[in-house]
Structures are given as structure tokens and as C-alpha cells.
Design an enzyme around this catalytic site. Structure first.
Site, PDB file in Angstrom:
ATOM      1  CB  CYS A 126      -0.968  -0.042   1.182  1.00 38.05           C
ATOM      2  SG  CYS A 126      -2.140   1.322   1.207  1.00 38.05           S
ATOM      3  CB  CYS A 127       0.596   4.296   1.699  1.00 29.63           C
ATOM      4  SG  CYS A 127      -1.104   4.076   1.212  1.00 29.63           S
TER       5      CYS A 127
END
Lengths: 238, 737
Positions: free
Chosen positions: B399-400
Site C-alpha cells: 500500500c503506502c
């Protein structure tokens, strides 16, 4: 000993080399027509800082100064108006191995000697408002005599110098002006560069808020092309 | 063919890399532009993307449902592709995945005016149970209330949890047949069923073996044989992609990240180029083709989901760079080639290009990436020096901002909880201030007619946090138990070790709001103003107080204290399947949604106003410049507290970063070096003008590629709704006059 401070900017990228913490000192005796910080003119008390509290504010960014070859810049307003304080402050910064820049017009107090201060300054950003007495007065409303004594002290020090001048189209944007300006700067010893800064009008709201009139509101912002043109001219002058 | 090592005795991609990769210390001057073939192919895609932007989505596959080998092969332009494989039979066509939940699928189909296909009948008839069914059959009223009022938001109880990264590199390195044999060996070894988890593990291994077979068949449908190891760069890239593609055909997790493939692939590229079997232009062409495929990944979502995770993100995160444990750079020419796709294909939010930064990275690479950042705003940076000691030198970002050792660890994603709302519940006796629902019985209302006392507030607030921690842990245990049961990611888990470590990834939103609120109570004087039901509707603040984002320990330490307290509370509860609780400070674009669902807070923020994203200071409160803001955020501890990541978005106008390109690059490198020396974790870097954003809002057609970074990922600005766009425009822009 306390200083009257306007504000502090931790990401100064245009105030000397590297990333710098810029201390804007409160109070200036000049009234430059293009000034973009008119809220720094008054000497009315804003925020007072001691040497210790200012050091506590600037020291944490040492890793940024080291990563970038930066340091601390004393600006304003006119820092020379609080010269006792900035002398002690610059001394404390030098003790910590921090690069010190002084952003000034060179117009300090009458009969004041700045040699001691300049001992602790690595770089002077000298904003010379105009090369002639009349031009200077037109632009700032003040007399330029103290500039000469400052230049004398500057020449007696090891501080490097970056000369700066704000260019306003139709006022000082001619080749003739640049030639005469350059000639004027010849009397300053350790000049590393001359920077021409474009006049801009992003400060309108500040003037409105203070209820001051912005003298150059009818003038255009200086174009990048004009600056580049004049910088070329500057380079060609021996 | 390659240098031998432990990787010949066991499945060990990291060892293969370390024994075979070629460190590249030079500049970007070797890079090549796009070939005509690439340009033509991408142009075709851009036509489709335009249609997609206008309609919302391009198409939906109504004939099949999600599964590794459930779709006919699809092509963009069959004769002109180098890397093959699409999720369904057409580019951008979205797949129906009912395993996460049938209601969501029906909502999406309804939203786009599509008929419910017959393939879904077993689900709509209730014959096949889904993850969503399972979760809601176990959810208590309290959990449902917590969701309803926005105390917990974004939970993966109605969509795939994602945050699982298969080690797709294993396919080219070992070939599928070998991987199947190894899983079969592991399967045979399990025979002690007095240990309950072995029963599930045995079943899961069976599913993994089946999945590996299906990946092989899916590849075969594209005439690609992945049974044996790859022999060249084209095959290696293709096989990695086949592994990833299987993952996004089977699952629709929010974050379907790629891993850390560029340095691995470079080994094959170097070999081919050294043996004169590949030119630089051809090498770049392969990577560009791979990136095109990654840019086309899509999932079918609901409107609600899109509000939380704006802009159609897929988080195809590729982690680039970093160092080995003994300090050598892992930057290779393919690290450059991957990033160069931004030049060759234009900027885009996906793949989510993530640079693992260390001060010791080669200068040429640092200057290359910062220059690209300034030009595209499509890169995020994360601190390898603080992640390496915790996760080793072969972790990938999911994800991030969330690291895990590739193929050896997995995450149980948990979105985030609303800290400011927890504070308001402290004043309101466990009652939600907007919907007037009681979520916590055990909280005594903190009532005072005078000024709030900080110590009293903290004691009560911590009680609420303890209750939130218990509630959140229970919720997560249910979600992940059910997800494992009804939507097991066999295709991805097959590319993990059989025994892995797991992190239960909790999160928080509104950190700067909570820090400033508590600071106001502590350093100023704050009084509550209550409505006729006794719920706080406003606060009177007398005096000044330090705000987060000004490098002021007085308030920064409060943020740290709250996080330390919360993670310690979470650790008190047993976490499903032996997982270890971790914590992130990350919101994506849900900071807007959270703000809407939260009442007025004691820091001066009014009801409905957006939170700052991630760990950012609140809009406009950082008064001392950007470096002070970065300093505050860097105090949030990664190690031992927020090991799931700390997200920080930095937006600056180009003129404020320096007067010409060289000084902008130098300054950005210095800023990153300084920031990461302070042990900060992450930085999204946006270099653009507020005016550009305002113009893009009015005239989106002028800026089709405008990519900006929001809290942990990049997004196409045009795909945000107006509210989200306004939020980005209003964010602190560091400008210098």
C-alpha cells in the site's frame, strides 16, 4: 538581553547557501517602495527572544544545515538595528560551528562600528537599494550615508558578500543602471556574486491589512526574461 | 548461469539477489526513451482511459467471477505487446469478486446500471457464504455502532483486505513446477492434528498447490510456459507479472502491491545485455510494457469505497533502492528504468513508485529521483535506514507505508480509528457526538462547567482509548478470521513461505487534531459548550497554545504519548493467528470522510472540517516553515510504536524549492537527507502550484495526467471528487515570496 523578532522561517532556500533558518528581526528604518514585508517596519514589540531561546529554536535544525551546507540567516526588517544582540547571537552560533549569514541593507545606526559583529558573520547578503544618493532616497525615503561606513567595516572583515538589488521595470531596469550599479559595487572587496531580484506584488494583502498604500501597486512585476537579460549584461561588464 | 548460494538449497530470493546483482553507481545518462511500438501501445491505452474517465468505469466482465484462471486471455494489441496478460478479456474491464461480499457487488452493478449475472445466483441465494456475511454474523452491536458513527472506518469487512504481497519473483527464479513440489513436501509433513492450526494449514496448502497449478494454466492460455525457471529478461519480467496478475484476478484487496522486483529483474537484464542479447532500448521497452500492464489494473468498487479511497487506487507499489544489511546500495540500472517509465509514458499514479531512501544511496540515483519528483510529483520516499533494522533488506512496502519481509511476512490490514472522536466521546460519556449513539457504556462523562483540567482529561481519554483498543482488536480478529475462511488469498500465499509472520495492522486518523486539542487543554484554557442534549457542540478557547508542526516538544510529545499509549493497549489483546499488533498513522483520502463524521474539537477545528492527512500538521498551523513541520512529524517513532508506517505529505511550489532545476534538485536531496537523518519514516513529495490545481479543477481536460500525491499514494487529480480536490488545494503549500 532580548531581541524583538517578527518571525522565523525554517526552510530558507533563498537566504544564503543551503537550507537555512531565517530570523526576521522586527524593525526597519527604511521604507523601500517595493518592500514585501511592511509588517517588519514597526519597532513595536512583537515577540521577544533571548539568545538562549533563539539558540534553542535554531540548533535542532543542525542536521539540515549539515546536509545542505546551510546555516542561519539574520534578516528582517533590519537586523543592524539590534546589533548588540545579533553580535552576541552570531558569536554563539559560530561557537556551535554554524554558518552565519546577515541579510541587510547596510543602513545601521549612526556612528556605529560593525567590525566586531562582522567577525562572527560568514556571509553578508547586502541589499544595495541604489548606487546614487538621490536614487537611494527616492526608493527608500532615507539617506544612504551609513552604507559607506558599513562597507568600510565590511572591507575590514573576512565576510563574503553577495550583493542584491531589486529590479523594478521602468525604474531601474536599464543597461545604464546596471553598469553604474556594478561600478558602485567595485568598492566592496569580497563579492562572490551579484543577484538581481524581480519585483513582485504578492504582498498586497499585507499592505491592506496595515492600511498602508503600496507605492508600486501600479507597476508590473518584473519578468524572468528581464532579469536574465540584465544578468547577461552584468556578466559582460568587466 | 548464475552465482550459486543458499538459494540453490532453499527458496531464498534475497540470497539470489545478493549473490548476483550489479550495483549501479552512475547517472541517468544511459537511459533510453520509448520505442514507437511502446508509444503506439500506450496511445491505445490512453484512448480507453479517456472513455473510462468520462464514464466512471470502462466495462465489467459479467460472464465470469474472480479466480486465477477464470477468464479468457485478453490483449490490448496482440501483435504489438511484449508482456502479456490482462485481468479479464479486455483492458480496463473489471472483474466481479463476490467472495469479499455480495451486497457490495450488487451495489456496484446497480450504480453502473448493470444486470446481475446468473453466475452470482449461488451468492444471492445465500448458498455461498462470503467474507462480509461471516463478519457481520459475528459483529456485535457495539462494533456496528462504532462503524456507523465513524469511530472505525474503512475496515475491510466488505472488500478484500489486500496488504498481501506474494513473492512473485519466485516464479522466474524457480519455475512453478519446483514451487509446487516444495509446497507438496510441506503439505506431506503436516500430520499432527492435535494442533488445531495444522488442520487449517493443511487445507490452505492444498489451496495453494491448486492455485499454483492454476497460475500455470492461466499463463498457458497466453502461450507462456512458466513451469521452469526464466532464462532471460523478457521471461523473468513476464513470469513476475504472471504471478502478480494471478493475484489480481483472484483478489480485489484495496492494496495489491507488487513487491520489490526491479533489482531482482536487473540480474537478468544485465546478463542479457552483457551477452549482447539485448540492447538498452529493448530493455527499457520491456519495462515500459510491464509498467503499462500495471497501470491497467482495476477493481470494481462501490461509491462508498471511492469516497474513502479516492481516485481508483490500486497501490501497485514497487519498492526501489535501499541498502543491503552490510550497507551496499541495491540500486541497479533497472531501478532507473522503472522510474524512467514516468518519462516514457508520462506521469501516472500507478505503479506506486516508492524510493527506499538512505543517505548512503548513490548520488546519481538521488539526483535522478528528485529531478523526477519535481517534474512529476509521482514518487514517494521512505526511510530504509529505519526499516532495515526491523524488517531486513528484502522487505516490500504494501500500500503506502507498510513494510514486510517479502514472502516471509503478511499483514492483516485494519484501516484506522478516529482519535479525535475518541476524545469527544470522553467528554460525552462514550456517546457519539453526531449521531447520539452510545458506543461505550463504561465511560463516565467528563463534565465540568469550568475550564478542562488536562490531567483529568488525559486519565479519562486513556480509559476511552483502552476501550477503543479492545473494540478494535475484537473487530480485527473477526475480520481476519472470516477473511481467511471465506476469501483466502491462495494464489498469493502460495508465493510465501509456508510458515510466516503476521502483523495485525491497526491505524489512527486525526493525529494532529488530537495533539492540538490536548495541547489547547493543557496550555490554554478550554471550556465545553454543550447542546440541549448535553453533547459538546463547541469549545471556548482562551489563550494561545503550541500546535503540532512547529517543532515544539510541548505538543509534539503529546502526539507521541498518545500513540505509545494506544499501541500498548492494543498489545494487551490476543491477536488472531499469532499476529503481532502494529500501528500506522495513515489516512489516504479518508481524512475528508473522517472530518465530516466528527464534531467540533478543542483545537479550533469546526464540525465537519477535514482532518489533516496521515501525520501532517493541520492545515495552516505550521507557522515556522516546512522544516519545522518535518521535524515535528519526524518525532513520531517508527521503531516499537508505528511499525506499520507514518505518512507525511509535503507540497511545495517549484519556485519555492529553488530558482532553477539544479538548485531545486540539490535542495530536495538536502531536505530528504535531513528529514530521514531525523528518523522520519515517509514523505510524499508534490511539487506544483496551487494555481495549477485550481485550474485543473475547472478545466480537467487540460491536465489529463496531473498526478498528485496524497497521504501515501499518488492519484490522478481528475478522479477525485470536488471535496477531495478542495482539500488538496487547501492543504499547506510551502510558498516563498
Amino acid at each position: 538581553m532580548k531581541a524583538n523578532i517578527h518571525s522565523i522561517e525554517t526552510m530558507g532556500l533563498f537566504d544564503g547557501p543551503g537550507i537555512r533558518t531565517v530570523i526576521f528581526f522586527q524593525g526597519c528604518s527604511l521604507r523601500c517602495k517595493y518592500c514585501h514585508n511592511p509588517d517588519t517596519w514597526t519597532t513595536k514589540q512583537n515577540v521577544l527572544h533571548s539568545i538562549e531561546s533563539l539558540m534553542a529554536l535554531v540548533m535542532p535544525y543542525k542536521n539540515y544545515y549539515e546536509a545542505s551546507g546551510g546555516g542561519v540567516t539574520l534578516s528582517g526588517g533590519e537586523p543592524l538595528l539590534q546589533s548588540d544582540f545579533i553580535t552576541e547571537f552570531a558569536k554563539a552560533l559560530k561557537k556551535e560551528g554554524i554558518h552565519v549569514a546577515l541579510d541587510t541593507s547596510g543602513i545601521g545606526m549612526n556612528n556605529k562600528n560593525y567590525e566586531t559583529l562582522l567577525n562572527f558573520v560568514d556571509l553578508v547578503l547586502l541589499d544595495i537599494k541604489h548606487y546614487s544618493k538621490k536614487g537611494f532616497h527616492d526608493m527608500t525615503g532615507r539617506d544612504n550615508s551609513n552604507l559607506y561606513s558599513f562597507i568600510k567595516d565590511l572591507n575590514n572583515s573576512d565576510a563574503k558578500v553577495w550583493v542584491r538589488n531589486v529590479i523594478v521595470e521602468t525604474i531601474n531596469d536599464s543597461e545604464e543602471y546596471i553598469e553604474k550599479f556594478k561600478k558602485f559595487t567595485d568598492q566592496i572587496k569580497n563579492i562572490d556574486k551579484i543577484e538581481l531580484l524581480p519585483f513582485h506584488k504578492m504582498c498586497n494583502s499585507k499592505y491592506d491589512a496595515l492600511d498602508y498604500s503600496f507605492p508600486l501597486s501600479n507597476y508590473n512585476e518584473t519578468s524572468q526574461e528581464k532579469i536574465e537579460f540584465l544578468e547577461e549584461k552584468l556578466k559582460n561588464i568587466i | 548461469m548464475f552465482n550459486r548460494g543458499r538459494w540453490n538449497e532453499e527458496i531464498n530470493v534475497s540470497d539470489f539477489i545478493k549473490n548476483n546483482y550489479t550495483e549501479y553507481l552512475g547517472t541517468d545518462e544511459f537511459l533510453e526513451g520509448p520505442t514507437d511500438r511502446t508509444k503506439a501501445l500506450w496511445e491505445k491505452c490512453e484512448e480507453l482511459l479517456k472513455i473510462e474517465l468520462a464514464q466512471g468505469i470502462y466495462k465489467v466482465d459479467l460472464d465470469n467471477i474472480a479466480g486465477i484462471n477464470n477468464f479468457s486471455p485478453g490483449y490490448i494489441d496482440k501483435d504489438n505487446e511484449l508482456i502479456f496478460g490482462l485481468q479479464s478479456d479486455e483492458p480496463l474491464k473489471r472483474i466481479i469478486n463476490p467472495f469479499g461480499g455480495i451486497r457490495m457487488v450488487l451495489n456496484s452493478l446497480d450504480q453502473y446500471d448493470l444486470e446481475v449475472p446468473a453466475t452470482l445466483t449461488p451468492f444471492t441465494d445465500g448458498l455461498v457464504k462470503t467474507h462480509n456475511d461471516g463478519v457481520f454474523s459475528a459483529y456485535t452491536e457495539q462494533i456496528k455502532n462504532a462503524r456507523r458513527c465513524g469511530l472505525l472506518t474503512g475496515l475491510p469487512d466488505a472488500y478484500g483486505r489486500g496488504r498481501v504481497i506474494g513473492d512473485y519473483r519466485r516464479i522466474p527464479l524457480y519455475g512453478i513446477d519446483f514451487l509446487i513440489e516444495e509446497k507438496k513436501k510441506d503439505y506431506k509433513e503436516i500430520s499432527d492434528f492435535t494442533v488445531e492450526k495444522n488442520i487449517l494449514l493443511k487445507e490452505n496448502l492444498k489451496l495453494q498447490i491448486k492455485a499454483l497449478e492454476e497460475i500455470k494454466q492461466m499463463a498457458a492460455s497466453y502461450n507462456i510456459d512458466i513451469s521452469k525457471p526464466a532464462e532471460n529478461a523478457l521471461e523473468a519480467t513476464q513470469y513476475v507479472y504472471m504471478g502478480y496478475l494471478a493475484g489480481v484476478k483472484e483478489n480485489n484487496g484495496a492494496a495489491m502491491s507488487l513487491g520489490r522486483v526491479s533489482t531482482f529483474l536487473d540480474i537478468y537484464f544485465e546478463k542479457d545485455i552483457n551477452e549482447n542479447n539485448l540492447t538498452e532500448k529493448e530493455a527499457q521497452e520491456i519495462i515500459d510494457d510491464f509498467v503499462i500492464k500495471l497501470r491497467l489494473v482495476r477493481h470494481l468498487r462501490t461509491e462508498e469505497y471511492n469516497e474513502l479511497f479516492a481516485g481508483d487506487p490500486t497501490w501497485v507499489t514497487e519498492s526501489i533502492g535501499g541498502l543491503t544489511s552490510d550497507g551496499s546500495s541495491l540500486v541497479t540500472k533497472t531501478s532507473f528504468r522503472f522510474l524512467n517509465s514516468l518519462n516514457n509514458l508520462g506521469s501516472a499514479p500507478e505503479p506506486n513508485l516508492t524510493v527506499l531512501w538512505s543517505n548512503d544511496l548513490p548520488k546519481g540515483f538521488k539526483e535522478f529521483v528528485t529531478k523526477l519528483s519535481i517534474e512529476t510529483g509521482a514518487i514517494q520516499y521512505e526511510n530504509d535506514d529505519i526499516m532495515r533494522p526491523v524488517y531486513g533488506d528484502d522487505y516490500s512496502i504494501a500500500c503506502c507505508v507498510s513494510p514486510m519481509a517479502t514472502g516471509k511476512e503478511s499483514q492483516y490490514f485494519g484501516a484506522r480509528c478516529n482519535l479525535p472522536k475518541a476524545l469527544l466521546m470522553t467528554f460525552n460519556g462514550g456517546v457519539d457526538e453526531i449521531k447520539n449513539i452510545k458506543v461505550f457504556d463504561q465511560i463516565n462523562e467528563l463534565r465540568t462547567d469550568g475550564f478542562l483540567d488536562y490531567n483529568e482529561v488525559m486519565i479519562q481519554f486513556k480509559k476511552v482509548l483502552s476501550e477503543v483498543a479492545k473494540l478494535y482488536s475484537n473487530t480485527m480478529n473477526i475480520i481476519h478470521y472470516m477473511h481467511d475462511k471465506y476469501a483466502y488469498e491462495a494464489g498469493q500465499m502460495a508465493l510465501h513461505d509456508t510458515e510466516i509472520k503476521r502483523n495485525m495492522a491497526f491505524g489512527v486518523a486525526g493525529l494532529s487534531v488530537i495533539a492540538d486539542s490536548l495541547s489547547a487543554i493543557k496550555y490554554a484554557k478550554v471550556k465545553t459548550v454543550r447542546d440541549k442534549e448535553g453533547i459538546t457542540e463547541d469549545f471556548i478557547i482562551e489563550g494561545d497554545f503550541p500546535k503540532f508542526g512547529n517543532n515544539d516538544d510541548r505538543v509534539d510529545n503529546i502526539a507521541v504519548e498518545v500513540l505509545e499509549y494506544f499501541i500498548n493497549e492494543l498489545r494487551k489483546h490476543k491477536s488472531y493467528n499469532g499476529s503481532k499488533p502494529t500501528l500506522s498513522v495513515l489516512t489516504i483520502t479518508s481524512n475528508v470522510v473522517y472530518g465530516k463524521k466528527t464534531g467540533t474539537t478543542p483545537d479550533g477545528r469546526k464540525k465537519g472540517e477535514a482532518f489533516a492527512p496521515g501525520a501532517n500538521p493541520m492545515h495552516g498551523r505550521d507557522q515556522m516553515g516546512a522544516i519545522a513541520s518535518l521535524k515535528s512529524v519526524s518525532k513520531i517513532p517508527f521503531k516499537g510504536v508505528c511499525e506499520d508506517g507514518i505518512s507525511n505529505t509535503f507540497t511545495i511550489t517549484p519556485n519555492s524549492l529553488g530558482k532553477d532545476e539544479n538548485s531545486r534538485v540539490t535542495n530536495l536531496v538536502s531536505i530528504l537527507d535531513g528529514y530521514f537523518i531525523d528518523n522520519a519514516h515517509h514523505l510524499n513529495v508534490n511539487v506544483l502550484d496551487r494555481e495549477t490545481l485550481k485550474d485543473a479543477q475547472k478545466n480537467p481536460h487540460k491536465y489529463p495526467n496531473l498526478t498528485i500525491r496524497v497521504s501515501g499514494y499518488a492519484v490522478n487529480f481528475n478522479r477525485l471528487n470536488k471535496e477531495q480536490q478542495d482539500d488538496v488545494i487547501n492543504r499547506t503549500f510551502h510558498e516563498r515570496f
